[in-house]
Motif scaffolding. Structure first.
Motif, short mmCIF file in Angstrom:
data_model
loop_
_atom_site.label_atom_id
_atom_site.label_comp_id
_atom_site.label_asym_id
_atom_site.label_seq_id
_atom_site.Cartn_x
_atom_site.Cartn_y
_atom_site.Cartn_z
N UNK A 61 0.89 -1.39 -0.01
CA UNK A 61 0.07 0.01 0.10
C UNK A 61 0.95 1.29 0.05
N UNK A 62 1.93 1.08 0.74
CA UNK A 62 2.77 2.52 0.78
C UNK A 62 3.53 2.60 -0.66
N UNK A 83 -1.30 -4.36 -9.86
CA UNK A 83 -0.91 -5.62 -9.48
C UNK A 83 -0.29 -5.93 -8.43
N UNK A 84 0.14 -4.93 -7.55
CA UNK A 84 0.69 -4.92 -6.08
C UNK A 84 -0.45 -4.65 -5.25
N UNK A 85 -1.51 -4.05 -5.37
CA UNK A 85 -2.43 -3.56 -4.53
C UNK A 85 -4.00 -4.03 -4.29
N UNK A 86 -4.11 -4.56 -5.78
CA UNK A 86 -5.52 -4.99 -5.51
C UNK A 86 -6.03 -6.09 -5.05
N UNK A 164 -3.95 -15.92 -15.25
CA UNK A 164 -5.23 -15.28 -16.11
C UNK A 164 -5.76 -14.23 -15.24
N UNK A 165 -6.07 -14.40 -14.13
CA UNK A 165 -6.67 -13.22 -13.34
C UNK A 165 -5.65 -12.03 -13.40
N UNK A 166 -4.43 -12.26 -13.23
CA UNK A 166 -3.46 -11.03 -13.31
C UNK A 166 -3.51 -10.49 -14.73
N UNK A 247 -9.40 4.05 -10.04
CA UNK A 247 -9.05 3.94 -8.46
C UNK A 247 -9.33 2.65 -7.90
N UNK A 248 -10.67 2.10 -8.10
CA UNK A 248 -11.12 1.00 -7.71
C UNK A 248 -10.34 -0.15 -8.01
N UNK A 249 -9.70 -0.36 -9.20
CA UNK A 249 -9.04 -1.34 -9.80
C UNK A 249 -7.70 -1.39 -9.25
N UNK A 250 -6.92 -0.28 -8.99
CA UNK A 250 -5.65 0.07 -8.30
C UNK A 250 -5.81 -0.31 -6.59
#
Length: 465
Positions: A61-62, A83-86, A164-166, A247-250
């Motif tokens: 998150x940071x 890819x790091x925060x969802x 696939x999800x990624x 924003x939601x996807x991130x």
């Protein structure tokens, strides 16, 4: 002593069945994620991250906030943050971990269960019975290798599902970024036209006060300004909602949403885009095809397993030793093999074979259709990216220059009092429509370009699979 040796021998036999190499791989806390991370890098250009502790979640998150806070971000940055925060993607990675745990459990092999009974014999109640029973060992030993092989196939399938999800999240994020930027670009175009319209509207009102313009002509010019105000409000709302989707996807919230996107999409590339080998690449890299192939493999393994264990599938198998201890401290050891078998009223062999054949046939036909769909989607994506490029270039190079020439000549005529304000406003309206259509065509191209990148690795999110 012989009872102890027999018990130890049973435990040693069970332990020997374990595949240590598989155990080492499956017991890794991030088992299988290296494959997903490599695939994510090749398909999206971003680094996937699997956060398994609260500290790792906080660190991601940071890092995500540091990438976007107060900055104007591009599509690649947005994908990296997603890819790091969802959290939804993190849940998909946890599913991969569960599959690894299942493989680990199977690879460990059969484990004995101890049943200890204490009972009194005779009036004094001094005799005691100690039973150590190894249950289920025969069936587990007979099916250990094929069950491990099937679990490995399911684990490989889980890896592909995680990839696939990624890929799907990266594609959704890129599309959301394009939508947001396109909406802000449209809003800016309308805003610039609105300034000109408001000046013309004020002039019309002044001419009306002097009697040089009747009320009907004034109304025609005022309504254009009013319509533009409504269009700009709508465009601003669309831009706000599109950015919120991004924003939601991130996975951002709170102070993390303080970021910006560009006010216009990149210009068209100089050369016509497209990949003539998209169809071949789709067949090589599509995650949905790989998942379907593994499903076919798993079904074959599953029904071979059923064939091997059909004779024992209804059996309750117990193997072990029984140790009798009396108050005289004498010990008698009796090896035990107890099998309780429910005899079926019919032969299940043909039924099992028939079911296996049908399951395999269904999976094979589904895979064949998915391959047909993948090839068609690749061809469609290639056609779309080249077609939208031609359309966008036509608007940019042919239509828009002509509209600008008309606007320039109209302004000259208006300054020379050869045309009315109303005619000038009409030309301005047409000019705005041309600019909006040009921007719309450019956005359509970038969406098609994004889809072409996606279709090589998997189905386009929201499209037909």
């Amino acid at each position: 002593m012989s009872a102890r040796l027999l018990g130890m021998a049973s435990l040693a036999l069970l332990a020997a069945c374990a595949d240590q190499s598989v155990i080492e791989r499956a017991s890794d806390p991030r088992a299988g994620f290296g494959f997903v991370a490599d695939g994510a890098k090749r398909s999206t250009g971003a680094n996937a991250a699997w956060a398994q502790t609260s500290a790792e979640v906080a660190a991601n998150e940071a890092r995500a906030k540091a990438l976007v806070a107060g900055k104007t971000i591009g599509a690649e940055t947005a994908i990296q943050v997603a890819l790091m925060n969802n959290r939804g993607l993190q849940a998909a990675y946890a599913e991969l971990g569960l599959s690894a745990a299942d493989l680990w459990d199977v690879a460990l092999g059969p484990r004995p269960s101890l049943e200890i009974g204490i009972s009194g014999i005779g009036e004094a109640g001094l005799a005691r019975s100690l039973e150590a029973v190894v249950t289920g060992a025969i069936l587990d030993l007979a099916t250990q290798k094929p069950r491990t092989k099937l679990a490995e196939t399911r684990f490989r399938q889980a890896q592909m599902v995680a990839l696939a999800e990624t890929v799907a999240l990266a594609a959704e994020t890129r599309r959301a970024w394009i939508d947001a930027v396109a909406a802000f670009e449209a809003s800016a175009l309308i805003g610039r036209a609105q300034g000109t319209a408001e000046a013309a509207s004020e002039l019309a009102a002044e001419l009306g006060r002097t009697g040089a313009m009747n009320r009907a002509d004034q109304a025609r010019e005022h309504v254009f300004t009013a319509e533009l105000a409504a269009e700009r409000t709508e465009a601003r709302l669309e831009a706000q909602l599109a950015k919120e989707q991004l924003t939601r996807l991130m996975g951002l919230y709170g102070t993390g949403i303080d970021y910006y996107v560009p006010d216009r999409l990149p210009s068209l590339p100089g050369r016509k885009p497209g990949r003539s080998d998209a169809e071949r690449l789709a067949l090589e890299h599509r995650t949905d095809l790989a998942i379907a192939k593994l499903e076919l493999e798993a079904i074959a393994q599953q029904y071979r397993l059923d064939t091997q264990t059909r004779r024992l599938s209804s059996a309750d198998v117990t193997a072990g030793v029984e140790i009798e201890r009396s108050d005289s401290r004498e010990t008698e050891v009796s090896p035990v093999l107890a099998v309780g078998l429910d005899i079926p009223l019919y032969d299940a062999g043909p039924l099992t074979s028939r079911r296996g054949a049908l399951e395999y046939s269904r999976a094979a036909h589904a895979l064949a259709q998915q391959a047909v769909n993948a090839r068609s989607e690749a061809r469609s994506a290639h056609a779309a990216v080249t077609g939208t490029y031609n359309i966008a270039r036509h608007w940019r190079d042919e239509v828009l220059p002509l509209r600008r020439e008309i606007d320039r000549e109209a302004l000259k005529s208006y300054n020379g009092m050869l045309t009315s304000t109303f005619e000038l406003i009409e030309d301005a309206r047409d000019g705005l429509e041309a600019q909006l259509e040009t921007a719309k065509a450019k956005a359509a191209y970038w969406r098609a370009e994004s889809d072409l990148k996606t279709v090589i690795w998997g189905p386009i999110p929201g499209g037909e699979e």
